[in-house]
Write a protein that holds these residues in place. Sequence first.
Motif, PDB file in Angstrom:
ATOM      1  N   GLY A  82      -0.752  -1.412  -3.912  1.00  0.00           N
ATOM      2  CA  GLY A  82      -0.505  -1.012  -2.532  1.00  0.00           C
ATOM      3  C   GLY A  82      -1.736  -0.334  -1.968  1.00  0.00           C
ATOM      4  O   GLY A  82      -2.427   0.402  -2.677  1.00  0.00           O
ATOM      5  N   TRP A  83      -2.020  -0.601  -0.708  1.00  0.00           N
ATOM      6  CA  TRP A  83      -3.146   0.018  -0.008  1.00  0.00           C
ATOM      7  C   TRP A  83      -2.602   1.088   0.919  1.00  0.00           C
ATOM      8  O   TRP A  83      -1.624   0.860   1.642  1.00  0.00           O
ATOM      9  CB  TRP A  83      -3.906  -1.018   0.800  1.00  0.00           C
ATOM     10  N   PHE A  84      -3.248   2.249   0.932  1.00  0.00           N
ATOM     11  CA  PHE A  84      -2.794   3.366   1.747  1.00  0.00           C
ATOM     12  C   PHE A  84      -3.999   4.026   2.410  1.00  0.00           C
ATOM     13  O   PHE A  84      -5.114   3.965   1.895  1.00  0.00           O
ATOM     14  CB  PHE A  84      -2.056   4.395   0.887  1.00  0.00           C
ATOM     15  N   GLN A  85      -3.755   4.657   3.546  1.00  0.00           N
ATOM     16  CA  GLN A  85      -4.815   5.343   4.279  1.00  0.00           C
ATOM     17  C   GLN A  85      -5.433   6.442   3.425  1.00  0.00           C
ATOM     18  O   GLN A  85      -6.624   6.672   3.471  1.00  0.00           O
ATOM     19  CB  GLN A  85      -4.248   5.923   5.588  1.00  0.00           C
ATOM     20  N   SER A  86      -4.604   7.101   2.608  1.00  0.00           N
ATOM     21  CA  SER A  86      -5.084   8.184   1.747  1.00  0.00           C
ATOM     22  C   SER A  86      -4.026   8.449   0.685  1.00  0.00           C
ATOM     23  O   SER A  86      -2.913   7.910   0.751  1.00  0.00           O
ATOM     24  CB  SER A  86      -5.297   9.460   2.572  1.00  0.00           C
ATOM     25  N   GLY A  87      -4.354   9.309  -0.271  1.00  0.00           N
ATOM     26  CA  GLY A  87      -3.371   9.705  -1.277  1.00  0.00           C
ATOM     27  C   GLY A  87      -2.185  10.406  -0.625  1.00  0.00           C
ATOM     28  O   GLY A  87      -1.033  10.207  -1.014  1.00  0.00           O
ATOM     29  N   ALA A  88      -2.475  11.224   0.378  1.00  0.00           N
ATOM     30  CA  ALA A  88      -1.407  11.930   1.087  1.00  0.00           C
ATOM     31  C   ALA A  88      -0.496  10.949   1.823  1.00  0.00           C
ATOM     32  O   ALA A  88       0.718  11.146   1.896  1.00  0.00           O
ATOM     33  CB  ALA A  88      -2.001  12.940   2.067  1.00  0.00           C
ATOM     34  N   ALA A  89      -1.087   9.875   2.378  1.00  0.00           N
ATOM     35  CA  ALA A  89      -0.282   8.861   3.080  1.00  0.00           C
ATOM     36  C   ALA A  89       0.670   8.185   2.101  1.00  0.00           C
ATOM     37  O   ALA A  89       1.835   7.943   2.416  1.00  0.00           O
ATOM     38  CB  ALA A  89      -1.176   7.823   3.749  1.00  0.00           C
ATOM     39  N   TYR A  90       0.181   7.896   0.870  1.00  0.00           N
ATOM     40  CA  TYR A  90       1.068   7.314  -0.146  1.00  0.00           C
ATOM     41  C   TYR A  90       2.216   8.280  -0.435  1.00  0.00           C
ATOM     42  O   TYR A  90       3.380   7.880  -0.470  1.00  0.00           O
ATOM     43  CB  TYR A  90       0.319   6.996  -1.448  1.00  0.00           C
ATOM     44  N   GLU A  91       1.888   9.550  -0.674  1.00  0.00           N
ATOM     45  CA  GLU A  91       2.914  10.547  -1.019  1.00  0.00           C
ATOM     46  C   GLU A  91       3.963  10.655   0.093  1.00  0.00           C
ATOM     47  O   GLU A  91       5.163  10.694  -0.179  1.00  0.00           O
ATOM     48  CB  GLU A  91       2.266  11.918  -1.275  1.00  0.00           C
ATOM     49  N   ALA A  92       3.514  10.671   1.347  1.00  0.00           N
ATOM     50  CA  ALA A  92       4.444  10.783   2.477  1.00  0.00           C
ATOM     51  C   ALA A  92       5.341   9.551   2.572  1.00  0.00           C
ATOM     52  O   ALA A  92       6.554   9.670   2.753  1.00  0.00           O
ATOM     53  CB  ALA A  92       3.668  10.984   3.781  1.00  0.00           C
ATOM     54  N   GLN A  93       4.745   8.354   2.435  1.00  0.00           N
ATOM     55  CA  GLN A  93       5.537   7.125   2.523  1.00  0.00           C
ATOM     56  C   GLN A  93       6.502   7.018   1.346  1.00  0.00           C
ATOM     57  O   GLN A  93       7.638   6.581   1.510  1.00  0.00           O
ATOM     58  CB  GLN A  93       4.622   5.901   2.571  1.00  0.00           C
ATOM     59  N   SER A  94       6.054   7.429   0.171  1.00  0.00           N
ATOM     60  CA  SER A  94       6.913   7.383  -1.009  1.00  0.00           C
ATOM     61  C   SER A  94       8.093   8.342  -0.842  1.00  0.00           C
ATOM     62  O   SER A  94       9.242   7.987  -1.124  1.00  0.00           O
ATOM     63  CB  SER A  94       6.106   7.735  -2.263  1.00  0.00           C
ATOM     64  N   ALA A  95       7.822   9.552  -0.366  1.00  0.00           N
ATOM     65  CA  ALA A  95       8.878  10.547  -0.162  1.00  0.00           C
ATOM     66  C   ALA A  95       9.891  10.075   0.886  1.00  0.00           C
ATOM     67  O   ALA A  95      11.076  10.420   0.803  1.00  0.00           O
ATOM     68  CB  ALA A  95       8.266  11.885   0.257  1.00  0.00           C
ATOM     69  N   ALA A  96       9.437   9.281   1.858  1.00  0.00           N
ATOM     70  CA  ALA A  96      10.323   8.771   2.911  1.00  0.00           C
ATOM     71  C   ALA A  96      10.944   7.427   2.526  1.00  0.00           C
ATOM     72  O   ALA A  96      11.526   6.747   3.367  1.00  0.00           O
ATOM     73  CB  ALA A  96       9.539   8.636   4.214  1.00  0.00           C
ATOM     74  N   SER A  97      10.814   7.028   1.260  1.00  0.00           N
ATOM     75  CA  SER A  97      11.347   5.746   0.757  1.00  0.00           C
ATOM     76  C   SER A  97      10.815   4.548   1.553  1.00  0.00           C
ATOM     77  O   SER A  97      11.522   3.586   1.790  1.00  0.00           O
ATOM     78  CB  SER A  97      12.872   5.753   0.757  1.00  0.00           C
ATOM     79  N   GLN A  98       9.540   4.621   1.945  1.00  0.00           N
ATOM     80  CA  GLN A  98       8.926   3.532   2.688  1.00  0.00           C
ATOM     81  C   GLN A  98       8.088   2.627   1.787  1.00  0.00           C
ATOM     82  O   GLN A  98       7.518   1.658   2.256  1.00  0.00           O
ATOM     83  CB  GLN A  98       8.051   4.091   3.817  1.00  0.00           C
ATOM     84  N   VAL A  99       7.999   2.969   0.502  1.00  0.00           N
ATOM     85  CA  VAL A  99       7.277   2.138  -0.453  1.00  0.00           C
ATOM     86  C   VAL A  99       8.326   1.413  -1.286  1.00  0.00           C
ATOM     87  O   VAL A  99       9.194   2.052  -1.890  1.00  0.00           O
ATOM     88  CB  VAL A  99       6.350   2.979  -1.360  1.00  0.00           C
ATOM     89  N   ALA A 100       8.270   0.095  -1.293  1.00  0.00           N
ATOM     90  CA  ALA A 100       9.272  -0.690  -2.010  1.00  0.00           C
ATOM     91  C   ALA A 100       8.595  -1.754  -2.862  1.00  0.00           C
ATOM     92  O   ALA A 100       7.540  -2.276  -2.509  1.00  0.00           O
ATOM     93  CB  ALA A 100      10.231  -1.359  -1.025  1.00  0.00           C
ATOM     94  N   CYS A 101       9.224  -2.067  -3.977  1.00  0.00           N
ATOM     95  CA  CYS A 101       8.738  -3.112  -4.871  1.00  0.00           C
ATOM     96  C   CYS A 101       8.891  -4.468  -4.171  1.00  0.00           C
ATOM     97  O   CYS A 101       9.977  -4.794  -3.694  1.00  0.00           O
ATOM     98  CB  CYS A 101       9.522  -3.100  -6.177  1.00  0.00           C
ATOM     99  N   PRO A 102       7.824  -5.268  -4.106  1.00  0.00           N
ATOM    100  CA  PRO A 102       7.936  -6.578  -3.456  1.00  0.00           C
ATOM    101  C   PRO A 102       8.746  -7.580  -4.276  1.00  0.00           C
ATOM    102  O   PRO A 102       9.164  -8.603  -3.760  1.00  0.00           O
ATOM    103  CB  PRO A 102       6.479  -7.034  -3.314  1.00  0.00           C
ATOM    104  N   HIS A 103       8.996  -7.263  -5.540  1.00  0.00           N
ATOM    105  CA  HIS A 103       9.742  -8.178  -6.408  1.00  0.00           C
ATOM    106  C   HIS A 103      11.256  -7.952  -6.315  1.00  0.00           C
ATOM    107  O   HIS A 103      12.020  -8.901  -6.218  1.00  0.00           O
ATOM    108  CB  HIS A 103       9.288  -8.029  -7.863  1.00  0.00           C
TER     109      HIS A 103
END
Length: 142
Positions: free
Chosen positions: A16-37
Amino acid sequence: MIKFSLVCGEGHEFEGWFQSGAAYEAQSAASQVACPHCGSHAVDKAIMAPAVAKRVAAEPAHTYASKIPPEEIRRMVRKVRDEIQDKAEYVGGRFAEEARKIHFNESPSRGIYGEASSDEVKSLAEDGVPFLPIPRVPDDMN
């Protein structure tokens, strides 16, 4: 932009590509990161080996682009712009809203173009929504 190796609770590995480490953490905490499989939101960063830059010989002062006549570059940029406008949907000032809906699967996936304010552009980038500006040619801006 930063690329993370990710793994879901089912063991599926993906990137996954993210604007920053903090952007990943925020999206992950908001359940916005999902497995494509499998669609699972139980996603964690996987162990990654760091990329190590290799020494590369210095590039010559002139590049390939400098060998292309400026008018030819302008013609190619206009062609790219025209292709986008011919094949994508114009959404005007709703660009940021519509791009976000497409990114989060709330609207059908399709090519769009339109206008966005600098704040909207910044917000899209922070949310990890992929977008590119339509190329403009200086001659066209007069």
